[in-house]
Every structure is written in C-alpha cells, then in structure tokens.
Write a protein that holds these residues in place. Structure first.
Motif, PDB file in Angstrom:
ATOM      1  N   UNK A   1      31.641  68.738  66.929  1.00  0.00           N
ATOM      2  CA  UNK A   1      32.379  67.481  66.815  1.00  0.00           C
ATOM      3  C   UNK A   1      31.506  66.426  67.478  1.00  0.00           C
ATOM      4  N   UNK A   2      31.063  65.417  66.700  1.00  0.00           N
ATOM      5  CA  UNK A   2      30.018  64.514  67.180  1.00  0.00           C
ATOM      6  C   UNK A   2      30.445  63.058  67.044  1.00  0.00           C
ATOM      7  N   UNK A   3      30.530  62.367  68.184  1.00  0.00           N
ATOM      8  CA  UNK A   3      30.662  60.908  68.209  1.00  0.00           C
ATOM      9  C   UNK A   3      29.286  60.362  68.570  1.00  0.00           C
ATOM     10  N   UNK A   4      28.577  59.852  67.607  1.00  0.00           N
ATOM     11  CA  UNK A   4      27.171  59.512  67.788  1.00  0.00           C
ATOM     12  C   UNK A   4      26.989  58.199  68.535  1.00  0.00           C
ATOM     13  N   UNK A   5      25.861  58.092  69.232  1.00  0.00           N
ATOM     14  CA  UNK A   5      25.450  56.809  69.807  1.00  0.00           C
ATOM     15  C   UNK A   5      24.868  55.944  68.705  1.00  0.00           C
ATOM     16  N   UNK A   6      23.916  56.498  67.983  1.00  0.00           N
ATOM     17  CA  UNK A   6      23.278  55.836  66.854  1.00  0.00           C
ATOM     18  C   UNK A   6      23.493  56.728  65.645  1.00  0.00           C
ATOM     19  N   UNK A   7      24.208  56.214  64.664  1.00  0.00           N
ATOM     20  CA  UNK A   7      24.591  57.016  63.515  1.00  0.00           C
ATOM     21  C   UNK A   7      23.444  57.430  62.624  1.00  0.00           C
ATOM     22  N   UNK A   8      22.211  56.966  62.907  1.00  0.00           N
ATOM     23  CA  UNK A   8      21.062  57.341  62.085  1.00  0.00           C
ATOM     24  C   UNK A   8      20.064  58.210  62.839  1.00  0.00           C
ATOM     25  N   UNK A   9      20.392  58.603  64.067  1.00  0.00           N
ATOM     26  CA  UNK A   9      19.392  59.241  64.937  1.00  0.00           C
ATOM     27  C   UNK A   9      19.553  60.748  65.080  1.00  0.00           C
ATOM     28  N   UNK A  10      20.477  61.354  64.345  1.00  0.00           N
ATOM     29  CA  UNK A  10      20.782  62.766  64.595  1.00  0.00           C
ATOM     30  C   UNK A  10      20.471  63.679  63.417  1.00  0.00           C
ATOM     31  N   UNK A  11      19.738  63.180  62.441  1.00  0.00           N
ATOM     32  CA  UNK A  11      19.519  63.957  61.221  1.00  0.00           C
ATOM     33  C   UNK A  11      18.861  65.306  61.508  1.00  0.00           C
ATOM     34  N   UNK A  12      17.834  65.330  62.366  1.00  0.00           N
ATOM     35  CA  UNK A  12      17.129  66.592  62.629  1.00  0.00           C
ATOM     36  C   UNK A  12      18.048  67.617  63.258  1.00  0.00           C
ATOM     37  N   UNK A  13      18.855  67.188  64.219  1.00  0.00           N
ATOM     38  CA  UNK A  13      19.772  68.117  64.898  1.00  0.00           C
ATOM     39  C   UNK A  13      20.814  68.654  63.914  1.00  0.00           C
ATOM     40  N   UNK A  14      21.360  67.763  63.093  1.00  0.00           N
ATOM     41  CA  UNK A  14      22.430  68.198  62.197  1.00  0.00           C
ATOM     42  C   UNK A  14      21.897  69.041  61.049  1.00  0.00           C
TER      43      UNK A  14
ATOM     44  N   UNK B   1      22.746  58.860  56.739  1.00  0.00           N
ATOM     45  CA  UNK B   1      21.427  59.259  56.243  1.00  0.00           C
ATOM     46  C   UNK B   1      21.170  60.753  56.352  1.00  0.00           C
ATOM     47  N   UNK B   2      22.201  61.546  56.222  1.00  0.00           N
ATOM     48  CA  UNK B   2      22.019  62.994  56.213  1.00  0.00           C
ATOM     49  C   UNK B   2      23.116  63.649  55.391  1.00  0.00           C
ATOM     50  N   UNK B   3      22.721  64.710  54.714  1.00  0.00           N
ATOM     51  CA  UNK B   3      23.693  65.524  53.983  1.00  0.00           C
ATOM     52  C   UNK B   3      24.515  66.376  54.935  1.00  0.00           C
ATOM     53  N   UNK B   4      23.981  66.578  56.152  1.00  0.00           N
ATOM     54  CA  UNK B   4      24.522  67.584  57.064  1.00  0.00           C
ATOM     55  C   UNK B   4      25.668  67.062  57.917  1.00  0.00           C
ATOM     56  N   UNK B   5      26.608  66.400  57.299  1.00  0.00           N
ATOM     57  CA  UNK B   5      27.864  66.041  57.961  1.00  0.00           C
ATOM     58  C   UNK B   5      28.966  66.392  56.971  1.00  0.00           C
TER      59      UNK B   5
END
Length: 386
Positions: free
Chosen positions: A105-118, A137-141
């Motif tokens: 469950x992720x509330x992001x700081x920057x919605x474009x900065x987590x692609x690699x982790x996700x 910017x990721x399919x992984x959500x």
C-alpha cells in the motif's frame, strides 16, 4: 471474480508460486496463488505500507489508521514513513520487497519516482495499491483508493465562494454582484492529486472570473506559477509575503479571499496576512481562506473565525477501503472499483475506488468532526491533538 494470478503465501509458510507466468505486468496478475487462488490466512500475509511523511498530521493519521485496521484484520504490517525524501521511500519499498511483503500500500511522495521498485514488485507477483496519490508512468500499479479529487477541488472553490457571499449555505448561487479580489494557491506539482484539486477549483471559479465578479489581483493563475512544492507551509508563506509586497502595497490594498488547497498552506498564508496587518480574524478583515485535511490546528482556526473552511477527508474511511482492497487480493479476488475511467497514469487506466469528502465550516464543525469522534471538543479548543 477470482484472481488466479495473485501472489499468495502458503498456509504453512511464505512461499509464492507461479512466478514464471508470462505476459503479465502487474503484481496482481503475475503469480499464481499457492492454494489455487482461494486466498491465504491473514496471519500468513505481510502488508507493506509506505507513507510519504510524518511532517503532516494527516499522513500520521493515515499511517496509523491503515496499520491498525490491517492488524485488526489479522495481517502483519510493515509501516514506513519517508519524511518527504524520495530516495528514502525507494529504499523502504526495496526493503519491504526483500523482506517478503505480499501486498504493498503506497502513498507516494513523487508519483513518477517509484517505477523501478514497483516493477520489481510486479516481477515478484506483489499487488500494489496506490493510496490517495496516483502512481504514474508504470504498469505496475493494480488499484487506487482515494477521494474524488476533482470534487475536492470543486468543494474548495465552493467554500471560498460561500465565504465571499456568492453561494448560500446550500451552495446555491446568491444574487451578490459585488466585485472581489482573490489569490490562488495550488499544491505540489509532483503530486498527481494537486492537478485534480486545481482543475476542480478553477472550473468552479471560472464563471465568476469570466464575468468580473472575481479578479485575481496578481494575475497569477496557471498551475505551475501558483503551485507549492511539497505542500510546504513556509513556501506558501513566502509566496504570500511576495504577493503582498508586489500586488497589495505591503498590505494597504484589499484582498478578499485566497483559494488554498491544504490547511498547512492556509496557515502559511494566514501568517503572512496577519504580519501585513490584515487582522487576526475574518471579523477584523482577514481574507476568506479555504483549506483541506481538517488538521487540528486549522480546525481551531475555523472555530475561532480565522480560517473559513477546510475539506474533511476521513482517513478512517480511506484506510478501510485500502484494507478492503488488500483483503480482496489476499482472498484471490479483484477489489471493488467504482471508477474505471478517470485515473490514467500515463500507461494505463487504474481501477479506483473513490470516496466522498465534506466541506467543514464553523457551523457544521461539531457535527462532522466532533460527533464522528475524529477530533474531541478539547482538541478543537486547544488546536492540539491529544
């Protein structure tokens, strides 16, 4: 519908199967359930909860609400706050995945900065629930739980218009034709929600701006110009101070209202206005201010006639919806969505569940916040959470 592709823990241990499935890109579709898609016992599942910061009481409340409700449902919980540090949030998510989180469950700081982790989570079959802030910017959500953010912006503008006298207590238009001067603040440009808030508010204000009843004194209106990075109170205060100097002759010219999208921003604006001599309450000439999140310091200001309104987004309801989505994944099901069209993250439209928010003013503060046990009367009087 059953999700045969959900990563599960075997009832006898944390063993995920089916990671070799091809053609899937999201965590919810990547791996097969270890018990045929019928779910696992809650105590065998760990939910990683990533929150953006502890500098806002709103996010502290969100984190505690999600954690407590997940634990009440029997899940193990790994709750982490990133203190507005993007690399720290990335590291926290990496660690959650390494430590065997089964759902994120992720509330992001920057919605474009987590692609690699996700994308790493997706490769391991871990479903990802975006919490309040869309991850872009990721399919992984896989799923998104939030409030109707465009409507929140509408409500912010409606509260401002009501405070200025253009709308009545039912938020119906009055016959007031007086011309009034306002300023516009928006949220952080790296937060996807800020754009929804801004668009909802500006669409609502547009008729009043077009017919001249409202004028933006500084002329500053476009999102990038009026945005407030990280929703920071001090940044908002400095911008308001600059506006007072450049547009309002140091405080000698009238200003009737300020559209603010967040209570912390509102408090920064109020400090600048008070220091410039606009008064210490609306009765004394302080402009009408909107807000958001029903932070206790601002709730006291509303009760005292300093800030006009805030938008109440009950974090308990949002937490409950996040837990419901996590439980659906744990049981091998798709979470229930009530919006499958609005939230396009640039790669996919993310199925979402939207909750309703409320406008809080002095006349309904007790009903919405005290009677619901969100805040107590003592907390409202002191402006401090107990």
């Amino acid at each position: 519908m059953k999700r045969n592709g959900m990563r599960m823990i075997a009832l006898t241990g944390a063993v995920a199967l089916g990671l070799g499935l091809a053609g899937c890109s999201s965590g919810a579709d990547e791996a097969a359930s270890s018990n045929g898609g019928d779910g696992a016992a809650a105590e065998d599942i760990t939910v990683g909860v990533a929150m953006p910061t502890e500098t806002s009481e709103r996010w502290i409340a969100d984190g505690e609400a999600v954690e407590s409700q997940l634990e009440e449902a029997g899940y193990d919980v790994d709750l982490q706050f990133a203190n507005d540090d993007i690399p720290r949030q990335q590291q926290q998510l990496d660690q959650m995945i390494t430590n065997g989180a089964d759902i994120l469950v992720v509330a992001s700081i920057d919605g474009t900065a987590l692609a690699a982790q996700l994308e790493n989570a997706a490769a391991k079959g871990i479903p990802v629930i975006a919490y309040d802030r869309l991850i872009n910017d990721t399919e992984a959500v896989d799923f998104y739980v939030t409030f109707d953010n465009y409507q929140v912006g509408v409500q912010q503008a409606q509260s401002l218009l009501r405070g200025l006298g253009y709308l009545d207590e039912n938020y119906e238009e009055t016959d007031l034709t007086d011309e009034k001067i306002i300023e516009i603040f928006s949220g952080s440009p790296d937060d996807n929600n800020a754009t929804f808030f801004y668009n909802g508010a500006m669409d609502t204000l547009k008729p009043f701006l077009e017919d001249g009843r409202l004028t933006i004194g500084s002329g500053q209106e476009d999102f990038d110009t009026v945005s407030t990075l990280r929703w920071d109170q001090a940044t908002a205060q400095r911008r308001m101070e600059d506006l007072i100097t450049s547009t309002y002759d140091g405080g000698s010219k009238p200003l009737d209202g300020v559209l603010s999208p967040f209570d912390g921003i509102s408090r920064g604006v109020i400090t600048a206005l008070e220091n410039a001599g606009y008064g210490f309450s609306m009765e004394e000439g302080l402009p009408v201010l909107s807000g958001q999140d029903a932070e206790i310091a601002s709730v006291k200001l509303i009760n005292d006639g300093v800030q006009y309104a805030t938008i109440f987004k009950d974090t308990r309801k949002l937490a409950s919806q996040a837990v419901a989505a996590a439980t659906s994944y744990a049981e091998g099901e798709d979470p229930e969505a009530n919006d499958t069209e609005t939230y396009d993250n640039g790669v996919k439209v993310v199925p979402s569940f939207l909750l309703e928010s409320d406008i809080v003013t002095a006349d309904n503060l007790s009903e919405l916040l005290v009677d619901s046990e969100y805040w107590t009367e003592d907390e409202v009087a002191s402006g401090v959470a107990e």
